[in-house]
Design a protein around this motif. Structure first.
Motif, PDB file in Angstrom:
ATOM      1  N   LYS A 332       0.899  -1.071   0.060  1.00 39.37           N
ATOM      2  CA  LYS A 332      -0.131   0.063  -0.086  1.00 39.37           C
ATOM      3  C   LYS A 332       1.003   1.305  -0.030  1.00 39.37           C
ATOM      4  O   LYS A 332       0.674   2.277  -0.761  1.00 39.37           O
ATOM      5  CB  LYS A 332      -0.859   0.053   1.230  1.00 39.37           C
ATOM      6  CG  LYS A 332      -2.076   1.136   1.290  1.00 39.37           C
ATOM      7  CD  LYS A 332      -2.910   1.024   0.092  1.00 39.37           C
ATOM      8  CE  LYS A 332      -4.159   2.180   0.203  1.00 39.37           C
ATOM      9  NZ  LYS A 332      -3.468   3.381   0.311  1.00 39.37           N
ATOM     10  N   LEU A 333       1.795   1.252   0.756  1.00 43.39           N
ATOM     11  CA  LEU A 333       2.853   2.398   0.728  1.00 43.39           C
ATOM     12  C   LEU A 333       3.271   2.724  -0.531  1.00 43.39           C
ATOM     13  O   LEU A 333       3.615   3.748  -0.994  1.00 43.39           O
ATOM     14  CB  LEU A 333       3.925   1.997   1.616  1.00 43.39           C
ATOM     15  CG  LEU A 333       3.698   2.439   3.049  1.00 43.39           C
ATOM     16  CD1 LEU A 333       4.870   1.774   4.132  1.00 43.39           C
ATOM     17  CD2 LEU A 333       3.528   3.818   3.528  1.00 43.39           C
ATOM     18  N   LEU A 334       3.770   1.683  -1.338  1.00 42.15           N
ATOM     19  CA  LEU A 334       4.685   1.655  -2.686  1.00 42.15           C
ATOM     20  C   LEU A 334       3.281   2.486  -3.557  1.00 42.15           C
ATOM     21  O   LEU A 334       3.739   3.176  -4.453  1.00 42.15           O
ATOM     22  CB  LEU A 334       4.946   0.278  -3.256  1.00 42.15           C
ATOM     23  CG  LEU A 334       6.177  -0.228  -2.543  1.00 42.15           C
ATOM     24  CD1 LEU A 334       6.166  -1.685  -2.965  1.00 42.15           C
ATOM     25  CD2 LEU A 334       7.361   0.776  -2.575  1.00 42.15           C
ATOM     26  N   MET A 335       2.141   1.893  -3.519  1.00 41.31           N
ATOM     27  CA  MET A 335       1.067   2.275  -4.159  1.00 41.31           C
ATOM     28  C   MET A 335       0.926   3.928  -3.973  1.00 41.31           C
ATOM     29  O   MET A 335       0.781   4.719  -4.888  1.00 41.31           O
ATOM     30  CB  MET A 335      -0.264   1.823  -3.843  1.00 41.31           C
ATOM     31  CG  MET A 335      -0.543   0.334  -4.447  1.00 41.31           C
ATOM     32  SD  MET A 335      -1.485   0.262  -6.209  1.00 41.31           S
ATOM     33  CE  MET A 335      -3.034   0.583  -5.538  1.00 41.31           C
ATOM     34  N   ASP A 336       0.816   4.373  -2.482  1.00 45.33           N
ATOM     35  CA  ASP A 336       0.522   5.670  -2.335  1.00 45.33           C
ATOM     36  C   ASP A 336       1.704   6.573  -2.885  1.00 45.33           C
ATOM     37  O   ASP A 336       1.755   7.779  -3.334  1.00 45.33           O
ATOM     38  CB  ASP A 336       0.372   5.816  -0.989  1.00 45.33           C
ATOM     39  CG  ASP A 336      -0.832   5.082  -0.409  1.00 45.33           C
ATOM     40  OD1 ASP A 336      -1.734   4.811  -1.141  1.00 45.33           O
ATOM     41  OD2 ASP A 336      -1.033   4.960   0.894  1.00 45.33           O
ATOM     42  N   ASP A 337       3.178   6.172  -2.655  1.00 45.75           N
ATOM     43  CA  ASP A 337       4.271   6.803  -3.041  1.00 45.75           C
ATOM     44  C   ASP A 337       4.296   7.142  -4.464  1.00 45.75           C
ATOM     45  O   ASP A 337       4.828   8.227  -5.102  1.00 45.75           O
ATOM     46  CB  ASP A 337       5.441   5.858  -2.791  1.00 45.75           C
ATOM     47  CG  ASP A 337       5.904   6.053  -1.321  1.00 45.75           C
ATOM     48  OD1 ASP A 337       5.329   6.587  -0.807  1.00 45.75           O
ATOM     49  OD2 ASP A 337       6.617   5.193  -1.072  1.00 45.75           O
ATOM     50  N   MET A 338       3.573   6.249  -5.460  1.00 41.55           N
ATOM     51  CA  MET A 338       3.521   6.669  -6.948  1.00 41.55           C
ATOM     52  C   MET A 338       2.243   7.273  -7.042  1.00 41.55           C
ATOM     53  O   MET A 338       1.909   7.603  -8.439  1.00 41.55           O
ATOM     54  CB  MET A 338       3.613   5.002  -7.482  1.00 41.55           C
ATOM     55  CG  MET A 338       4.930   4.469  -7.274  1.00 41.55           C
ATOM     56  SD  MET A 338       6.329   5.299  -7.582  1.00 41.55           S
ATOM     57  CE  MET A 338       6.255   5.502  -9.365  1.00 41.55           C
ATOM     58  N   GLY A 339       1.325   7.562  -6.203  1.00 45.20           N
ATOM     59  CA  GLY A 339       0.049   8.247  -6.469  1.00 45.20           C
ATOM     60  C   GLY A 339      -0.716   7.384  -7.343  1.00 45.20           C
ATOM     61  O   GLY A 339      -1.628   7.899  -8.194  1.00 45.20           O
ATOM     62  N   LEU A 340      -0.809   6.242  -7.087  1.00 51.36           N
ATOM     63  CA  LEU A 340      -1.732   5.049  -7.663  1.00 51.36           C
ATOM     64  C   LEU A 340      -2.940   4.834  -6.866  1.00 51.36           C
ATOM     65  O   LEU A 340      -2.947   4.822  -5.624  1.00 51.36           O
ATOM     66  CB  LEU A 340      -0.933   3.958  -8.149  1.00 51.36           C
ATOM     67  CG  LEU A 340       0.144   4.264  -9.076  1.00 51.36           C
ATOM     68  CD1 LEU A 340       1.079   2.748  -9.088  1.00 51.36           C
ATOM     69  CD2 LEU A 340      -0.157   4.635 -10.419  1.00 51.36           C
ATOM     70  N   LYS A 341      -3.979   4.324  -7.486  1.00 54.62           N
ATOM     71  CA  LYS A 341      -5.280   3.855  -7.060  1.00 54.62           C
ATOM     72  C   LYS A 341      -5.592   2.425  -7.679  1.00 54.62           C
ATOM     73  O   LYS A 341      -5.203   2.379  -8.822  1.00 54.62           O
ATOM     74  CB  LYS A 341      -6.460   4.945  -7.282  1.00 54.62           C
ATOM     75  CG  LYS A 341      -6.179   6.223  -6.635  1.00 54.62           C
ATOM     76  CD  LYS A 341      -7.391   6.916  -6.519  1.00 54.62           C
ATOM     77  CE  LYS A 341      -7.874   7.253  -8.219  1.00 54.62           C
ATOM     78  NZ  LYS A 341      -7.087   7.939  -9.107  1.00 54.62           N
ATOM     79  N   ILE A 342      -6.264   1.716  -7.088  1.00 55.55           N
ATOM     80  CA  ILE A 342      -6.778   0.189  -7.792  1.00 55.55           C
ATOM     81  C   ILE A 342      -7.515   0.622  -8.946  1.00 55.55           C
ATOM     82  O   ILE A 342      -7.361   0.048  -9.997  1.00 55.55           O
ATOM     83  CB  ILE A 342      -7.607  -0.476  -6.288  1.00 55.55           C
ATOM     84  CG1 ILE A 342      -6.852  -0.830  -5.402  1.00 55.55           C
ATOM     85  CG2 ILE A 342      -8.139  -1.708  -7.302  1.00 55.55           C
ATOM     86  CD1 ILE A 342      -7.658  -1.559  -4.116  1.00 55.55           C
ATOM     87  N   GLU A 343      -8.242   1.690  -8.957  1.00 52.40           N
ATOM     88  CA  GLU A 343      -9.284   1.896  -9.770  1.00 52.40           C
ATOM     89  C   GLU A 343      -8.370   2.496 -11.295  1.00 52.40           C
ATOM     90  O   GLU A 343      -8.988   2.499 -12.135  1.00 52.40           O
ATOM     91  CB  GLU A 343     -10.243   3.045  -9.702  1.00 52.40           C
ATOM     92  CG  GLU A 343     -11.336   2.565  -8.433  1.00 52.40           C
ATOM     93  CD  GLU A 343     -11.024   2.737  -7.065  1.00 52.40           C
ATOM     94  OE1 GLU A 343     -11.426   1.956  -6.277  1.00 52.40           O
ATOM     95  OE2 GLU A 343      -9.576   3.360  -6.988  1.00 52.40           O
ATOM     96  N   ASP A 344      -6.976   2.660 -11.049  1.00 51.06           N
ATOM     97  CA  ASP A 344      -6.447   2.967 -12.222  1.00 51.06           C
ATOM     98  C   ASP A 344      -6.058   1.747 -13.069  1.00 51.06           C
ATOM     99  O   ASP A 344      -5.823   1.898 -14.390  1.00 51.06           O
ATOM    100  CB  ASP A 344      -4.989   3.679 -11.864  1.00 51.06           C
ATOM    101  CG  ASP A 344      -5.196   4.984 -11.342  1.00 51.06           C
ATOM    102  OD1 ASP A 344      -6.176   5.775 -11.600  1.00 51.06           O
ATOM    103  OD2 ASP A 344      -4.288   5.329 -10.310  1.00 51.06           O
ATOM    104  N   ARG A 345      -6.289   0.632 -12.702  1.00 50.98           N
ATOM    105  CA  ARG A 345      -6.383  -0.637 -13.545  1.00 50.98           C
ATOM    106  C   ARG A 345      -7.841  -0.649 -14.264  1.00 50.98           C
ATOM    107  O   ARG A 345      -8.826  -0.540 -13.725  1.00 50.98           O
ATOM    108  CB  ARG A 345      -6.202  -1.941 -12.627  1.00 50.98           C
ATOM    109  CG  ARG A 345      -6.105  -3.279 -13.410  1.00 50.98           C
ATOM    110  CD  ARG A 345      -5.615  -4.211 -12.427  1.00 50.98           C
ATOM    111  NE  ARG A 345      -5.836  -5.613 -12.985  1.00 50.98           N
ATOM    112  CZ  ARG A 345      -4.865  -6.120 -13.772  1.00 50.98           C
ATOM    113  NH1 ARG A 345      -3.696  -5.489 -13.993  1.00 50.98           N
ATOM    114  NH2 ARG A 345      -5.139  -7.285 -14.189  1.00 50.98           N
ATOM    115  N   PRO A 346      -7.546  -0.455 -15.584  1.00 48.18           N
ATOM    116  CA  PRO A 346      -8.841  -0.223 -16.366  1.00 48.18           C
ATOM    117  C   PRO A 346     -10.015  -1.178 -16.160  1.00 48.18           C
ATOM    118  O   PRO A 346     -10.963  -0.978 -16.664  1.00 48.18           O
ATOM    119  CB  PRO A 346      -8.204  -0.210 -17.621  1.00 48.18           C
ATOM    120  CG  PRO A 346      -6.808  -0.989 -17.557  1.00 48.18           C
ATOM    121  CD  PRO A 346      -6.357  -0.736 -16.234  1.00 48.18           C
ATOM    122  N   VAL A 347      -9.657  -2.382 -15.836  1.00 48.27           N
ATOM    123  CA  VAL A 347     -10.691  -3.596 -15.692  1.00 48.27           C
ATOM    124  C   VAL A 347     -11.383  -3.601 -14.323  1.00 48.27           C
ATOM    125  O   VAL A 347     -12.332  -4.333 -14.220  1.00 48.27           O
ATOM    126  CB  VAL A 347     -10.105  -4.798 -16.186  1.00 48.27           C
ATOM    127  CG1 VAL A 347     -10.070  -4.963 -17.439  1.00 48.27           C
ATOM    128  CG2 VAL A 347      -8.813  -5.131 -15.399  1.00 48.27           C
TER     129      VAL A 347
END
Length: 505
Positions: A332-347
């Motif tokens: 989760k920290l790695l996701m947050d560091d890169m400014g990413l969200k689960i919803e950024d996965r198009p499917v």
């Protein structure tokens, strides 16, 4: 069409040339080359570097097969605990067997298998060794090295590396690999250097680790994706301080290599009686993957998608009890560091929205499961679970229809055939589940294709699903997950079980 960000041809040319230069540079009798990561079917590299050939590394070795032989290391504790390789869902001991078969397919010579940190009181390890020896595979047992990691005088002595049997090798390039991290590849290589020196032969050590890519920025998504892939090992990318001090140039390496480098350097110097040729962990490496990148933006986007994918997998693994909360928090920290969200996965969003719509339309659909799949042209296809088949099977059939131009209302498989297979499952085989899984539906489609041209047209499109992304609103069964991976579909799931059943879930 998938955008290409990496040139496999350029990489293989550059990498093979550099390894040969490294062999010739030392003027020694032999080079022990530790291969980190995956030597074959490196799907992580293929995902984060679009255009990467998943078998590029073994093809490199095939070009040098007359000069090379392979030692496979496996940590005894990983056999005892049934540690699993995530890409294929098989345990490390089975992965060793699979690797042997793959290497033989490429006409590469297998020298032996080394069981590292061996302990006598392990029936599972003994059984594994017996299985190998019965099939004609030479095995060696290396116990924990006395004095490691700080007492170099003991390590480089008859009590330390000298206590290990020497692995009889004959060729100039010895590839030391294993099913995963922590397999004992470094210790085995250094042990061999000790024994070679005792026998009066010059031998050298180098490391082939694809990730992190040393000449990319520390926080480049490709390097962060490596941290996500190894979160359970607690790997952290860092600037190689030794390289920076020696050359004034930044280079990226990871914490385990940086921590162990001073010890490795002292061990090599103790073995050879001369100053080590390497001034940094980066010096020890032969990785040229960074030189194969031809479109940085494409690789950045692919790596961001991989970070999201790893987080979704970690959520499911946590739900299954396979990992601890610390690993999930790290992801989760790695996701947050890169400014990413689960919803950024198009499917993800299409799968969830369709499931929610079905539940709102009919309260009976409390356990509705949906799979959304993105085709090569960007089109999103969905499939939902029914009394006939699981959601993933429905999505595959719908995708095949779309790619073949077949109308949605046309049956590819006669309902009567599906019903007969369901009866076979529940009445003859006494299965608790009547819905057909992916493999059963694909088998039925294959049979239907022998007499039904429409089914045949759809079947011929299934291979084009390789590389597609998919997402399921519930945890997939092991069987369906394996089938989707076999088709080359990159699938993730929400961390929810379809039912409250513990065994028949």
């Amino acid at each position: 069409m998938q955008k290409i960000g990496f040139s496999a041809e350029k990489y293989i040319e550059e990498q093979s040339k550099y390894i040969l230069e490294r062999i010739e540079r030392g003027g020694g009798d032999r080079l022990y080359l530790e291969f980190g990561g995956k030597l074959v079917q490196d799907k992580h590299a293929m995902r984060v570097l679009p255009g990467f050939d998943e078998n590029a590394k073994i093809k490199l070795l095939q070009k040098m097969k007359d000069q090379a032989e392979i030692i496979i290391c496996v940590y005894s504790g990983d056999i005892t605990t049934n540690k699993t390789r995530a890409d294929f869902g098989i345990t490390y001991d089975l992965e060793v067997l699979r690797l042997i078969d793959v290497f033989r397919k490429y006409d590469l010579e297998i020298n032996s298998v080394v069981v590292t940190r061996f302990e006598e009181d392990s029936p599972a390890v003994t059984k594994f060794i017996n299985k190998l020896e019965q099939r004609g595979i030479k095995t060696y047992k290396h116990r924990f090295t006395k004095g490691y990691p700080t007492d170099v005088d003991t390590i480089v002595s008859e009590e330390g590396y000298g206590a290990n049997p020497y692995i009889e090798v004959t060729k100039p390039l010895i590839v030391v690999t294993g099913p995963g991290g922590g397999s004992g590849k470094l210790a085995t290589s250094l042990s061999q250097l000790y024994h070679e020196n005792i026998r009066g032969r010059k031998a050298r050590y180098a490391k082939f680790e694809t990730f992190p890519i040393w000449n990319l920025p520390l926080k480049h998504p490709v390097n962060v994706a490596y941290e996500a892939a190894t979160a359970d090992l607690k790997d952290v990318n860092m600037i190689d301080s030794f390289h920076l001090e020696a050359y004034g140039e930044p280079a990226v390496n990871y914490n385990r290599d940086l921590e162990v480098f001073p010890v490795v350097k002292r061990i090599i110097e103790k073995i050879t009686g001369a100053e080590a040729e390497y001034k940094s962990p980066t010096d020890m490496g032969v990785n040229r993957a960074g030189f194969g990148i031809i479109d940085d933006e494409v690789c950045r986007e692919a790596a961001c998608q991989e970070i999201i994918r790893r987080y979704l997998i970690a959520e499911c693994d946590f739900k299954k009890g396979k990992i601890g909360a610390d690993v999930l928090e790290r992801q989760k920290l790695l996701m947050d560091d890169m400014g990413l969200k689960i919803e950024d996965r198009p499917v993800v969003v299409p799968a969830r929205e369709y499931a929610e719509m079905k539940r709102n339309l009919n309260p009976r659909y409390t356990n509705v499961v949906v799979v959304a799949m993105q085709l090569d042209d960007g089109t999103i296809i969905t499939g939902r679970s029914s009394r006939r088949m699981v959601a993933a099977a429905a999505a595959i059939l719908n995708a095949a229809k779309k790619m073949s131009g077949i109308a949605d209302e046309i049956h590819l498989i006669a309902p009567s055939i599906l019903e007969r297979i369901q009866n076979l499952k529940t009445e003859l085989l006494q299965s608790e589940k009547s819905s057909l899984n992916c493999e059963e539906v694909l088998t039925a489609l294959t049979i239907s294709a022998t007499t039904n041209p429409t089914a045949e047209a759809a079947l011929n499109k299934i291979a084009e699903l390789r590389g597609c992304k998919a997402h399921c609103t519930a945890i997939l069964s092991d069987k369906d997950e394996k089938t989707l991976k076999g088709l080359g579909i990159d699938v993730t799931s929400d961390p929810e079980y379809v039912t409250n059943n513990l065994y028949y879930s």
